[in-house]
Every structure is written in C-alpha cells, then in structure tokens.
Enzyme design. Structure first.
Site, PDB file in Angstrom:
ATOM      1  N   TYR A 273       2.417   6.442  11.218  1.00 49.11           N
ATOM      2  CA  TYR A 273       2.245   5.870  11.931  1.00 49.11           C
ATOM      3  C   TYR A 273       3.161   4.295  11.386  1.00 49.11           C
ATOM      4  O   TYR A 273       3.133   2.750  11.852  1.00 49.11           O
ATOM      5  CB  TYR A 273       0.991   4.673  12.392  1.00 49.11           C
ATOM      6  CG  TYR A 273       0.063   4.409  11.180  1.00 49.11           C
ATOM      7  CD1 TYR A 273       0.007   2.937  10.287  1.00 49.11           C
ATOM      8  CD2 TYR A 273      -0.831   5.561  10.784  1.00 49.11           C
ATOM      9  CE1 TYR A 273      -0.577   3.782   9.237  1.00 49.11           C
ATOM     10  CE2 TYR A 273      -1.977   5.110   9.953  1.00 49.11           C
ATOM     11  CZ  TYR A 273      -1.640   4.329   8.551  1.00 49.11           C
ATOM     12  OH  TYR A 273      -2.532   4.185   7.682  1.00 49.11           O
TER      13      TYR A 273
ATOM     14  N   ARG B  42       0.574  -1.201   0.019  1.00 44.31           N
ATOM     15  CA  ARG B  42      -0.027  -0.084  -0.022  1.00 44.31           C
ATOM     16  C   ARG B  42       0.909   0.909  -0.123  1.00 44.31           C
ATOM     17  O   ARG B  42       1.652   1.190   1.000  1.00 44.31           O
ATOM     18  CB  ARG B  42      -1.165  -0.032   1.167  1.00 44.31           C
ATOM     19  CG  ARG B  42      -2.063   0.874   1.454  1.00 44.31           C
ATOM     20  CD  ARG B  42      -2.235   1.218   1.770  1.00 44.31           C
ATOM     21  NE  ARG B  42      -2.019   1.770   3.640  1.00 44.31           N
ATOM     22  CZ  ARG B  42      -2.797   2.238   4.310  1.00 44.31           C
ATOM     23  NH1 ARG B  42      -3.419   1.043   5.045  1.00 44.31           N
ATOM     24  NH2 ARG B  42      -1.958   3.053   5.344  1.00 44.31           N
TER      25      ARG B  42
ATOM     26  N   HIS C 293      -4.563   5.177   4.005  1.00 47.18           N
ATOM     27  CA  HIS C 293      -5.089   4.220   3.970  1.00 47.18           C
ATOM     28  C   HIS C 293      -6.900   5.078   2.827  1.00 47.18           C
ATOM     29  O   HIS C 293      -7.014   4.169   2.031  1.00 47.18           O
ATOM     30  CB  HIS C 293      -5.667   4.128   5.157  1.00 47.18           C
ATOM     31  CG  HIS C 293      -7.553   3.492   4.619  1.00 47.18           C
ATOM     32  ND1 HIS C 293      -7.331   2.088   4.702  1.00 47.18           N
ATOM     33  CD2 HIS C 293      -8.807   4.286   5.058  1.00 47.18           C
ATOM     34  CE1 HIS C 293      -9.079   1.976   4.334  1.00 47.18           C
ATOM     35  NE2 HIS C 293      -9.443   2.805   5.175  1.00 47.18           N
TER      36      HIS C 293
END
Length: 332
Positions: A257, A245, A249
């Site tokens: 993070y 990824r 998100h």
C-alpha cells in the site's frame, strides 16, 4: 542535523549514540531473518526509528520510568535489556524478562530497569506512565515518567485522557509520538487533520514540540529540555518526532500500500545512514572504528541467538503463573 556542540555533546557521546542505534538495528535485522527462516513467529520492527529512541534514552536518567511501545527495541536495549533477553522473548523462552516466554514478543518490560509491563491493546501504556508520573510527584521525586506511542495511537481516547490528566495536575510526564506516517496501512492524512500533532499540547496545558526524529541530537536536546521542565514542576511535554518506518508494519504485513517512490525516499533518509555521514563529516569516527563496532555487535548477536535457540521453553505447569492472583503473605 543539529550541531552537537550546541547541546554539550562530545565525540565520545556521539559514538555511544551510534553504537546503540546500530545494535538496535542489527538485532532487529537478525530477527527478521530468523522469522523468514521459520524460526520466529512474529517480528515488529524499530528500523528507521532508532535515532528518536537513542536520542531519547541519552536525555533520561536511570531513575526515570519508561512505558515504551512495541517498536522501541533500540530504546529498551540502550536502557539495559540485552540482545539475548530480546532473543529469548522472540523465541518465547523461559528467560524472557517480560513474561517468561508466555506472551507476544516486543512487550518490553523489566522491573529493575523501571520499564513498565505493557498491555497488548495499543495506547494503554500512556495511562500507565501518567499514573507513574503522579506517584513520582506525590513522593517528591526528581524524576519523570515517559511514554512513547505511534501517531495512529493518538486517535485513541487513552491518549487524550492521559494528556489531559497530566496537564491538569502538572505531572512530570513526557509523551513522545514516534510519527512514522503509517498506522499499519492507514496514512497520516487519513488519521488526523493537522500538520503538527504536538500543537495539540496547548489544549492540555502542556508544552508541545515537533522535532526531526531522524536526528538523534535534536531529539536528545528536546527530551532533555522536557525533562528539566518536568522535574522543575512545569508540567508535561508532548513531543512529535517525525521518523521513518523502513519495514512493513510487522512480519505479518504486506506493505504494498506504500508507493515505491515514497519508500525510496525513506530509505535515502535512513537515520543510520544520515548519522554515520554526520560522524564522518565531523571527524568523529573513521572506517576502522565503524568496522570494529560492526564486528563486536555481530558477535554479540550471534551469541545471543545461539543461546536463545538452546534455552528451554516455559514449563506447562507455569502456564497460569502471574496470570491469576496467587495470594500474598498471610497475617501472623
């Protein structure tokens, strides 16, 4: 990367793989730019997962049913949802094929492409796909239903119920976990206690396999074999494709993070870079061809963006259309 000759692919096949991977990537990148410019409210990305999605697409047939998840932009684009249709959905305009511009973007669906309507709750699509695979079996059709999901969704009860039902009834069902290592901000080691999610397949009476999701040829080969088993009555397959990824998100997420050294490694392992290098090494394509494809795709996306921006919004009086039952034909 798997040798393309061993799975019966040609140079032209590999070029098609790359072209569709690149189109998915460039549509996605354009949407992020539009979001940052304040023109799109929300984007959720497929960047880093194109190899898994395009390898999957080329192993399927037109009669197979798809139940994608929200990151499957490259998959549904190859299946037939155009760049303009995706832009219409992102801009919430009338021509959106899934809802006419009345729900969140990345809820891919189009009836004539056998792409099932999605729900916003994650993992519900696996149940829909299993239901579709049951209908295919009952009708005696030589086709499969395929669902995709992220590794975080495998913690949902829907996933286990779907796999269990498919295994018990030996359904023509393929489930692909696009494992990008993060369920929003939760890393995989806090999500499950195994190194191989596909090993769970044995408990459902299904075939399981883990593949390099950054290698479209390896994914193609795995899905092709899974489809052959399914249409031959050998039951479902659970494939875990290990991919990346490359973005947060979603456009609403701050992914600080993630450790910087991890992100550096992911970008170096980008499936677009790896596959392009593979094509060059195998003398499949040269710079002229790559530049031509880039130009063609840029023109396509420019046109799609302009058309979507100019398109009308849904009419207010259509707000409840296809939301509540409107009744069917009355008996004569």
């Amino acid at each position: 990367m798997l040798d393309y000759k061993t799975v019966g692919l040609t140079h032209e096949d590999l070029k098609e793989f790359y072209k569709w991977m690149l189109l998915g990537r460039r549509i996605d990148e354009r949407m992020w730019l539009l979001n940052r410019a304040g023109k799109l409210p929300f984007v959720i990305s497929c960047q880093g997962q194109e190899a898994t999605q395009i390898g999957t697409y080329f192993a399927l047939k037109d009669e197979d049913i798809l139940a994608p998840y929200y990151r499957d932009l490259a998959l549904v684009t190859a299946r037939g949802i155009t760049a303009e249709e995706s832009m219409l959905a992102a801009f919430a305009k009338q021509g959106d094929t899934s809802s006419g511009g009345k729900q969140m973007p990345s809820h891919f669906s189009k009836k004539d492409l056998a792409i099932l309507t999605q729900g916003s709750c994650v993992t519900t699509q696996v149940l829909h796909a299993v239901g579709a695979s049951l209908s295919l079996k009952m009708d005696g059709k030589k086709a499969v239903a395929l669902a995709t999901l992220g590794e975080g969704s495998t913690s949902q009860g829907d996933f286990h119920e779907a796999m269990n039902f498919a295994g018990v009834h030996k359904l023509p069902y393929i489930c692909i976990i696009e494992n990008n290592k993060y369920a929003i901000s939760v890393p995989s080691h806090l999500q499950y206690a195994t190194d191989d999610l596909s090993s769970r397949a044995a408990g459902y009476g299904a075939f399981g396999e883990q593949v390099d999701g950054n290698d479209p040829i390896a994914v193609y080969e795995a899905v092709k074999r899974a489809r052959e088993r399914a249409v031959n009555g050998e039951g479902p397959t659970l494939i875990e494709a290990l991919c990346s990824r490359l973005t947060p998100h979603s456009s609403d997420d701050d992914d600080n993070y993630r450790p910087s050294d991890e992100m550096k490694l992911e970008k170096e392992n980008d499936c677009m870079i790896r596959f392009k290098e593979y094509l060059v090494e195998n003398e499949v394509a040269n710079d002229d061809w790559f530049n031509q494809i880039e130009d063609e795709i840029k023109q396509e996306i420019n046109t799609a963006t302009k058309n979507a921006e100019k398109a009308p919004y849904p009419l207010p009086e259509e707000a409840l259309t296809h939301v509540y039952d409107q009744g069917g034909e009355k008996d004569a």
